[in-house]
Scaffold this motif. Structure first.
Motif, mmCIF file in Angstrom:
data_model
loop_
_atom_site.group_PDB
_atom_site.id
_atom_site.type_symbol
_atom_site.label_atom_id
_atom_site.label_comp_id
_atom_site.label_asym_id
_atom_site.label_seq_id
_atom_site.Cartn_x
_atom_site.Cartn_y
_atom_site.Cartn_z
ATOM 1 N N ILE A 1 9.105 6.473 -4.496
ATOM 2 C CA ILE A 1 7.694 6.217 -4.765
ATOM 3 C C ILE A 1 7.009 7.472 -5.290
ATOM 4 O O ILE A 1 6.241 7.428 -6.256
ATOM 5 C CB ILE A 1 6.999 5.701 -3.485
ATOM 6 C CG1 ILE A 1 7.488 4.290 -3.167
ATOM 7 C CG2 ILE A 1 5.487 5.731 -3.637
ATOM 8 C CD1 ILE A 1 6.938 3.722 -1.876
ATOM 9 N N VAL B 1 7.812 7.974 -8.899
ATOM 10 C CA VAL B 1 7.085 7.073 -9.805
ATOM 11 C C VAL B 1 5.645 7.542 -9.961
ATOM 12 O O VAL B 1 5.101 7.574 -11.070
ATOM 13 C CB VAL B 1 7.139 5.615 -9.292
ATOM 14 C CG1 VAL B 1 6.257 4.727 -10.155
ATOM 15 C CG2 VAL B 1 8.572 5.104 -9.315
ATOM 16 N N ASP C 1 5.573 10.478 -12.232
ATOM 17 C CA ASP C 1 5.802 10.076 -13.620
ATOM 18 C C ASP C 1 4.540 9.503 -14.242
ATOM 19 O O ASP C 1 4.176 9.829 -15.375
ATOM 20 C CB ASP C 1 6.917 9.022 -13.684
ATOM 21 C CG ASP C 1 8.301 9.644 -13.481
ATOM 22 O OD1 ASP C 1 8.402 10.880 -13.476
ATOM 23 O OD2 ASP C 1 9.276 8.886 -13.326
ATOM 24 N N VAL C 2 3.884 8.627 -13.495
ATOM 25 C CA VAL C 2 2.680 7.998 -14.029
ATOM 26 C C VAL C 2 1.598 9.048 -14.257
ATOM 27 O O VAL C 2 0.922 9.052 -15.289
ATOM 28 C CB VAL C 2 2.173 6.899 -13.074
ATOM 29 C CG1 VAL C 2 0.809 6.395 -13.515
ATOM 30 C CG2 VAL C 2 3.167 5.750 -13.028
ATOM 31 N N ALA D 1 0.027 9.867 -17.872
ATOM 32 C CA ALA D 1 -1.409 9.719 -18.089
ATOM 33 C C ALA D 1 -2.008 11.014 -18.605
ATOM 34 O O ALA D 1 -2.841 11.024 -19.515
ATOM 35 C CB ALA D 1 -2.085 9.291 -16.789
ATOM 36 N N GLN E 1 -5.448 5.021 -14.128
ATOM 37 C CA GLN E 1 -4.028 4.669 -14.172
ATOM 38 C C GLN E 1 -3.320 5.054 -12.888
ATOM 39 O O GLN E 1 -2.486 4.307 -12.380
ATOM 40 C CB GLN E 1 -3.360 5.363 -15.360
ATOM 41 C CG GLN E 1 -3.716 4.715 -16.680
ATOM 42 C CD GLN E 1 -3.183 5.515 -17.851
ATOM 43 O OE1 GLN E 1 -2.018 5.886 -17.873
ATOM 44 N NE2 GLN E 1 -4.026 5.791 -18.820
ATOM 45 N N VAL F 1 -4.226 2.580 -10.108
ATOM 46 C CA VAL F 1 -3.447 1.347 -10.194
ATOM 47 C C VAL F 1 -2.043 1.548 -9.663
ATOM 48 O O VAL F 1 -1.555 0.788 -8.812
ATOM 49 C CB VAL F 1 -3.385 0.855 -11.663
ATOM 50 C CG1 VAL F 1 -2.367 -0.255 -11.805
ATOM 51 C CG2 VAL F 1 -4.752 0.386 -12.113
ATOM 52 N N ALA F 2 -1.398 2.595 -10.123
ATOM 53 C CA ALA F 2 -0.016 2.824 -9.712
ATOM 54 C C ALA F 2 0.074 3.047 -8.207
ATOM 55 O O ALA F 2 0.930 2.456 -7.531
ATOM 56 C CB ALA F 2 0.552 4.020 -10.465
ATOM 57 N N ARG G 1 -1.982 2.092 -5.926
ATOM 58 C CA ARG G 1 -2.296 0.847 -5.221
ATOM 59 C C ARG G 1 -1.089 -0.075 -5.199
ATOM 60 O O ARG G 1 -0.745 -0.675 -4.172
ATOM 61 C CB ARG G 1 -3.486 0.163 -5.910
ATOM 62 C CG ARG G 1 -3.971 -1.100 -5.232
ATOM 63 C CD ARG G 1 -5.335 -1.540 -5.761
ATOM 64 N NE ARG G 1 -5.404 -1.615 -7.218
ATOM 65 C CZ ARG G 1 -4.814 -2.571 -7.941
ATOM 66 N NH1 ARG G 1 -4.117 -3.520 -7.355
ATOM 67 N NH2 ARG G 1 -4.934 -2.584 -9.250
ATOM 68 N N LEU G 2 -0.406 -0.169 -6.334
ATOM 69 C CA LEU G 2 0.760 -1.051 -6.394
ATOM 70 C C LEU G 2 1.909 -0.527 -5.546
ATOM 71 O O LEU G 2 2.687 -1.307 -4.989
ATOM 72 C CB LEU G 2 1.228 -1.183 -7.850
ATOM 73 C CG LEU G 2 0.316 -1.986 -8.780
ATOM 74 C CD1 LEU G 2 0.726 -1.791 -10.225
ATOM 75 C CD2 LEU G 2 0.356 -3.467 -8.418
ATOM 76 N N LEU G 3 2.011 0.765 -5.445
ATOM 77 C CA LEU G 3 3.193 1.339 -4.802
ATOM 78 C C LEU G 3 3.020 1.532 -3.302
ATOM 79 O O LEU G 3 3.960 1.348 -2.525
ATOM 80 C CB LEU G 3 3.527 2.681 -5.443
ATOM 81 C CG LEU G 3 3.986 2.593 -6.894
ATOM 82 C CD1 LEU G 3 3.951 3.957 -7.557
ATOM 83 C CD2 LEU G 3 5.383 1.996 -6.977
ATOM 84 N N ARG H 1 1.538 -0.051 -0.649
ATOM 85 C CA ARG H 1 0.879 -1.213 -0.030
ATOM 86 C C ARG H 1 1.797 -1.823 1.008
ATOM 87 O O ARG H 1 2.970 -1.548 1.039
ATOM 88 C CB ARG H 1 0.517 -2.246 -1.096
ATOM 89 C CG ARG H 1 1.729 -2.760 -1.854
ATOM 90 C CD ARG H 1 1.341 -3.753 -2.931
ATOM 91 N NE ARG H 1 2.523 -4.043 -3.751
ATOM 92 C CZ ARG H 1 2.491 -4.765 -4.869
ATOM 93 N NH1 ARG H 1 1.370 -5.250 -5.311
ATOM 94 N NH2 ARG H 1 3.588 -4.992 -5.547
#
Lengths: 202, 202
Positions: free
Chosen positions: A164, A167, A170-171, A175, A192, A195-196, A198-200, A202
């Motif tokens: 995680i 990732v 990387d994001v 960005a 960005q 978002v990343a 939040r997705l990762l 959770r």
DNA sequence: CTCCTGAATAGAACGTGTTTCAATACTAGA
DNA sequence: TCTAGTATTGAAACACGTTCTATTCAGGAG
């Protein structure tokens, strides 16, 4: 494979005069980059400003890319130490990671030319810069790890956590590259990452 | 703002002789890059091989970076068209995205020098290359979107989907950069994407 | 103190991306 | 067919990263 191992990383080697020269070179590099970005960091100018000969500059840093990535390393060093001494505020991992990356992003965006120079060098670096790159990557990983756990300790992360973190890093870098190269707005970087994260997480 | 709008993107403009010159230039670029990577793509050599004058080369592509990113655009064009005609195999979005990105990664890894040249140019590009960069980004987005939905249609993605696609693309590019610059192994690229896709598409 | 050796210096030189310019070739319209 | 305007050519020149050479300097061994 002579000197720069992971243990004596940021140039804590050599005589006092040598450490002084190294410091002057990095100071000049950052000053020039802050003023005019990647293109303004010209090797002859760096050497002049640091009051060393061109050959000496190349003895300390074998290329412009090494030089700029090393400068990035020095900047990250301070940022990392800040996360080591004080706990990162925030209730949840998401909050803390966002706090950390937002603060760092804003700090970088305050000096757009400097950031442009360092980020472009970082992305352009080839295998010969692996050592310097790895140092920067480790510092970033450490900081994000601390933000996730919420403690200044830097224990081992689980494999899942490590993935995680990677990732997220990387994001963030992508960005940043987008912003640095004028392809996206300053506020997009934070969006960005949010978002990343939040997705990762959770 | 004269020509290259999104509609007439990949150089479908000018006389037949001009399109022919453009094709020869990109052919020479790709041949040189395939052979020797970024450094082997020298503007004088490209011009010679393509049988145009150096000034003509610069009239068509204002810099080496533009040239290489345009070459990447042409390569991606073919890849994208493949996803438009045939459905991507796989039961779940995860399977399909992995199928697509694994296939594309393997294709790129078969020509390491060429990939190195194009990826480094892509990452080094500044705002003046925004048009070409955007084209490549759009194609990549379209392909991933098709893989997620499982249909060759390219309808509007929801905001959530768009964000996920962006993160996947970022991770893929970062992993590719790591491989191209010798910081990670070829198989790591797939592993990293798999982790990211698994975390994101659940 | 002298000598020896690695570090630093000044400066020239080289390679390649980029720019410039005068001359020539081409093409579309009258 | 002629002509005006544009594209292409060939060649030189420039800019900057990098390398090389000759020389000087500094500081530790004897």
């Amino acid at each position: 494979m002579s000197s720069s191992s992971a243990t004596e990383v940021a140039g804590q080697t050599g005589s006092a005069a040598q450490r002084e020269r190294r410091r002057r070179i990095l100071d000049a590099t950052i000053a020039l980059a802050t003023e005019g970005g990647f293109d303004a960091v010209q090797m002859r100018t760096v050497a002049d400003d640091a009051e060393v000969a061109l050959g000496t500059l190349y003895r300390y840093f074998p290329s412009k890319i090494h030089l700029l990535v090393s400068a990035l390393g020095r900047e990250f060093e301070e940022a990392e130490q800040r996360t080591a001494t004080r706990a990162i505020p925030g209730e949840t991992p998401h909050d803390r990671v966002m706090f950390l990356l937002s603060r760092t992003t804003r700090m970088l965006q305050k000096q757009p030319k400097l950031t442009e120079a360092m980020v472009r060098a970082f992305m352009f670096a080839d295998a010969s810069v692996a050592g310097e790159i790895h140092e920067v990557g480790m510092r970033l990983t450490t900081m994000i790890s601390r933000a996730i756990t919420g403690s200044p300790e830097h224990g081992e992360a689980t494999e899942e956590e490590a993935a995680i973190i990677r990732v997220i890093a990387d994001v963030w870098l992508s960005a940043l590259v987008g912003w640095v190269t004028g392809r996206s707005e300053a506020t997009d970087v934070e969006k960005q990452i949010d978002v990343a994260v939040r997705l990762l997480l959770r």
